[in-house]
Design a protein around this motif. Structure first.
Motif, PDB file in Angstrom:
ATOM      1  N   THR A  95       0.811  -1.253   0.057  1.00 56.24           N
ATOM      2  CA  THR A  95      -0.097  -0.009  -0.149  1.00 56.24           C
ATOM      3  C   THR A  95       0.774   1.176   0.165  1.00 56.24           C
ATOM      4  N   GLU A  96       1.955   1.187   0.702  1.00 53.32           N
ATOM      5  CA  GLU A  96       2.900   2.261   0.834  1.00 53.32           C
ATOM      6  C   GLU A  96       3.583   2.548  -0.739  1.00 53.32           C
ATOM      7  N   VAL A  97       3.883   1.600  -1.351  1.00 52.65           N
ATOM      8  CA  VAL A  97       4.399   1.665  -2.734  1.00 52.65           C
ATOM      9  C   VAL A  97       3.172   2.193  -3.504  1.00 52.65           C
ATOM     10  N   LEU A  98       1.923   1.844  -3.618  1.00 48.04           N
ATOM     11  CA  LEU A  98       0.909   2.169  -4.410  1.00 48.04           C
ATOM     12  C   LEU A  98       0.596   3.754  -4.167  1.00 48.04           C
ATOM     13  N   GLN A  99       0.832   4.212  -2.845  1.00 50.17           N
ATOM     14  CA  GLN A  99       0.612   5.424  -2.368  1.00 50.17           C
ATOM     15  C   GLN A  99       1.352   6.437  -3.007  1.00 50.17           C
ATOM     16  N   ARG A 100       2.922   5.918  -3.001  1.00 58.61           N
ATOM     17  CA  ARG A 100       3.944   6.790  -3.545  1.00 58.61           C
ATOM     18  C   ARG A 100       3.808   6.933  -5.023  1.00 58.61           C
ATOM     19  N   LEU A 101       3.243   6.090  -5.700  1.00 59.06           N
ATOM     20  CA  LEU A 101       3.197   5.910  -7.187  1.00 59.06           C
ATOM     21  C   LEU A 101       2.156   6.571  -7.647  1.00 59.06           C
ATOM     22  N   SER A 102       0.976   6.843  -6.604  1.00 56.56           N
ATOM     23  CA  SER A 102      -0.354   7.365  -7.083  1.00 56.56           C
ATOM     24  C   SER A 102      -0.122   9.037  -7.476  1.00 56.56           C
ATOM     25  N   SER A 103       0.909   9.401  -7.066  1.00 60.04           N
ATOM     26  CA  SER A 103       1.380  10.981  -7.291  1.00 60.04           C
ATOM     27  C   SER A 103       2.002  11.095  -8.717  1.00 60.04           C
ATOM     28  N   LYS A 104       2.314   9.915  -9.310  1.00 61.43           N
ATOM     29  CA  LYS A 104       3.194  10.204 -10.401  1.00 61.43           C
ATOM     30  C   LYS A 104       2.011   9.790 -11.748  1.00 61.43           C
ATOM     31  N   LYS A 105       2.574  10.279 -12.939  1.00 70.50           N
ATOM     32  CA  LYS A 105       1.818   9.990 -14.088  1.00 70.50           C
ATOM     33  C   LYS A 105       2.857   9.417 -15.216  1.00 70.50           C
ATOM     34  N   GLN A 106       2.269   8.877 -15.877  1.00 65.88           N
ATOM     35  CA  GLN A 106       2.910   8.165 -17.205  1.00 65.88           C
ATOM     36  C   GLN A 106       3.609   7.002 -16.852  1.00 65.88           C
ATOM     37  N   LEU A 107       2.964   6.180 -15.944  1.00 64.52           N
ATOM     38  CA  LEU A 107       3.510   4.866 -15.408  1.00 64.52           C
ATOM     39  C   LEU A 107       2.780   3.796 -16.008  1.00 64.52           C
ATOM     40  N   VAL A 108       3.489   2.750 -16.392  1.00 61.97           N
ATOM     41  CA  VAL A 108       2.703   1.459 -16.251  1.00 61.97           C
ATOM     42  C   VAL A 108       3.208   0.437 -15.034  1.00 61.97           C
ATOM     43  N   VAL A 109       2.194   0.151 -14.109  1.00 62.60           N
ATOM     44  CA  VAL A 109       2.606  -0.293 -13.012  1.00 62.60           C
ATOM     45  C   VAL A 109       1.993  -1.977 -13.157  1.00 62.60           C
ATOM     46  N   SER A 110       2.894  -3.039 -12.808  1.00 66.87           N
ATOM     47  CA  SER A 110       2.588  -4.407 -12.749  1.00 66.87           C
ATOM     48  C   SER A 110       2.373  -4.540 -11.087  1.00 66.87           C
ATOM     49  N   THR A 111       1.056  -4.677 -10.784  1.00 70.24           N
ATOM     50  CA  THR A 111       0.949  -4.969  -9.255  1.00 70.24           C
ATOM     51  C   THR A 111       0.896  -6.323  -8.811  1.00 70.24           C
ATOM     52  N   GLY A 112       1.075  -6.442  -7.704  1.00 69.44           N
ATOM     53  CA  GLY A 112       0.918  -7.896  -7.179  1.00 69.44           C
ATOM     54  C   GLY A 112      -0.382  -8.401  -7.324  1.00 69.44           C
ATOM     55  N   GLY A 113      -0.461  -9.803  -7.624  1.00 67.65           N
ATOM     56  CA  GLY A 113      -1.982 -10.433  -7.690  1.00 67.65           C
ATOM     57  C   GLY A 113      -2.858 -10.194  -6.483  1.00 67.65           C
ATOM     58  N   GLY A 114      -2.318  -9.916  -5.122  1.00 71.85           N
ATOM     59  CA  GLY A 114      -3.135  -9.781  -4.298  1.00 71.85           C
ATOM     60  C   GLY A 114      -3.437  -7.918  -3.882  1.00 71.85           C
ATOM     61  N   ALA A 115      -3.034  -7.364  -4.711  1.00 72.09           N
ATOM     62  CA  ALA A 115      -3.004  -5.854  -4.376  1.00 72.09           C
ATOM     63  C   ALA A 115      -4.631  -5.422  -4.237  1.00 72.09           C
ATOM     64  N   VAL A 116      -5.435  -5.840  -5.246  1.00 72.83           N
ATOM     65  CA  VAL A 116      -6.715  -5.658  -5.290  1.00 72.83           C
ATOM     66  C   VAL A 116      -7.580  -6.027  -4.010  1.00 72.83           C
ATOM     67  N   VAL A 117      -6.996  -6.639  -3.067  1.00 74.27           N
ATOM     68  CA  VAL A 117      -7.854  -7.094  -1.622  1.00 74.27           C
ATOM     69  C   VAL A 117      -7.833  -6.098  -1.031  1.00 74.27           C
ATOM     70  N   CYS A 118      -7.216  -4.825  -0.965  1.00 76.31           N
ATOM     71  CA  CYS A 118      -7.054  -3.975   0.050  1.00 76.31           C
ATOM     72  C   CYS A 118      -7.821  -2.686  -0.626  1.00 76.31           C
ATOM     73  N   ASP A 119      -8.928  -2.189  -0.299  1.00 71.47           N
ATOM     74  CA  ASP A 119      -9.684  -1.126  -0.554  1.00 71.47           C
ATOM     75  C   ASP A 119      -8.910   0.193  -0.903  1.00 71.47           C
ATOM     76  N   VAL A 120      -8.015   0.491  -0.108  1.00 71.66           N
ATOM     77  CA  VAL A 120      -7.191   1.813  -0.078  1.00 71.66           C
ATOM     78  C   VAL A 120      -6.389   1.604  -1.353  1.00 71.66           C
ATOM     79  N   ASN A 121      -5.665   0.527  -1.849  1.00 68.30           N
ATOM     80  CA  ASN A 121      -5.164   0.520  -3.017  1.00 68.30           C
ATOM     81  C   ASN A 121      -5.868   0.937  -4.088  1.00 68.30           C
ATOM     82  N   TRP A 122      -7.175   0.513  -4.331  1.00 66.24           N
ATOM     83  CA  TRP A 122      -7.852   1.067  -5.237  1.00 66.24           C
ATOM     84  C   TRP A 122      -7.987   2.535  -5.410  1.00 66.24           C
ATOM     85  N   ASP A 123      -7.947   3.145  -4.200  1.00 64.32           N
ATOM     86  CA  ASP A 123      -8.170   4.714  -4.014  1.00 64.32           C
ATOM     87  C   ASP A 123      -6.798   5.393  -4.835  1.00 64.32           C
ATOM     88  N   TYR A 124      -6.007   4.731  -4.333  1.00 68.80           N
ATOM     89  CA  TYR A 124      -4.537   5.208  -4.798  1.00 68.80           C
ATOM     90  C   TYR A 124      -4.351   4.844  -6.329  1.00 68.80           C
TER      91      TYR A 124
END
Ligand SMILES: Nc1ncnc2c1ncn2[C@@H]1O[C@H](COP(=O)(O)OP(=O)(O)O)[C@@H](O)[C@H]1O
Ligand SMILES: O=C(O)C1=C[C@@H](OP(=O)(O)O)[C@@H](O)[C@H](O)C1
Length: 232
Positions: A166-195
């Protein structure tokens, strides 16, 4: 609600169709933030006929539906078919170039189960779009002295791993022009969706389970084993 942007990204899974029967379809779902106060979800469902050795080109039909939030039922806004060249990466590259003008620099977060192709597709997408490619698992490993995901789960537990994720996705959420390969379980945490949806578009690589099983078996569980049921 803005639904004018209907992206047509086809993610063919005909390689699996050859091996696992004739019903495989590929589907690609992604969300598009229509306006700050609304979140639009566009779903693209391409339907691929099975690869036949005789034809280089096949018609790929797709259906695009759109809903203004997670709860509204999607209504089909476009259906159609495209004549897709056989080269899977080429199809992805061509569609990426078609979609690029609509992205406005929004990052793309690829979600999906282990083996769904987040890294493979992500690298092709980042290359075509001239975006930077990030692997959230790799960024987590960097923070723990290069420890493998399996070692992190074993030594620190899953809760520690999810916090780092979640900390990694929070940091990436402020950036643009990224393609992010998330971990398979990232979607289980709601706040990750917000980021991910803060400045990004979430794309779900929805691959048939049979194909996933074959892919993971081919590369072996050692690469990203998940000790299920562990709590950190
Ligand atoms: N469209 C595809 N067809 C067949 N094999 C694929 C496809 N995409 C990825 N793979 C294979 O599946 C395995 C997992 O791919 P990867 O991109 O690492 O998935 P993820 O990052 O989602 O775990 C790799 O061996 C890769 O070569
Ligand atoms: O499904 C999961 O919860 C996980 C999948 C792995 O990522 P990949 O999907 O890239 O293998 C990795 O994040 C970790 O093992 C947790």
């Amino acid at each position: 609600m803005e639904a004018g942007v209907a992206c047509k990204l086809n993610y063919p899974t005909w390689i699996e169709s050859e091996r696992f029967g004739r019903n495989s379809t590929g589907s690609l779902r992604f969300g598009r933030i229509a306006k700050e106060e609304h979140k639009a979800r566009l779903v693209v469902l391409p339907h691929f006929p099975v690869l036949t050795s005789s034809n280089r080109f096949r018609s790929v039909s797709f259906e695009i539906s759109c809903s203004s939030s997670k709860n509204f039922s999607a209504s089909t806004i476009e259906t159609g078919s495209v004549h897709a060249p056989y080269d899977e990466a080429l199809v992805l590259k061509n569609k990426s170039l078609e979609v690029e003008p609509y992205l406005n620099g929004h990052s793309i977060y690829l979600v999906g189960l282990m083996g769904s192709g987040k890294t493979t597709v992500g690298k092709i997408l980042s290359n075509v779009l001239s975006y930077s490619f990030c692997d959230s698992d790799a960024l987590i490993k960097q923070e723990v002295n290069g420890m493998s995901v399996a070692e992190i789960f074993k030594l620190h537990g899953e809760r520690f791993f999810r916090k780092k994720e979640t900390e990694v996705l929070q940091r990436l959420s402020s950036k643009k022009q990224l393609v992010v390969s998330t971990g398979g379980g990232a979607v289980v945490c709601d706040v990750n969706w917000d980021y991910m949806q803060k400045k990004g578009i979430v794309v779900w690589l929805d691959v048939p389970l049979e194909a996933l099983a074959q892919r993971i078996a081919a590369v072996g569980f050692k690469t990203s084993v998940l000790p299920f049921g562990t709590e950190g």
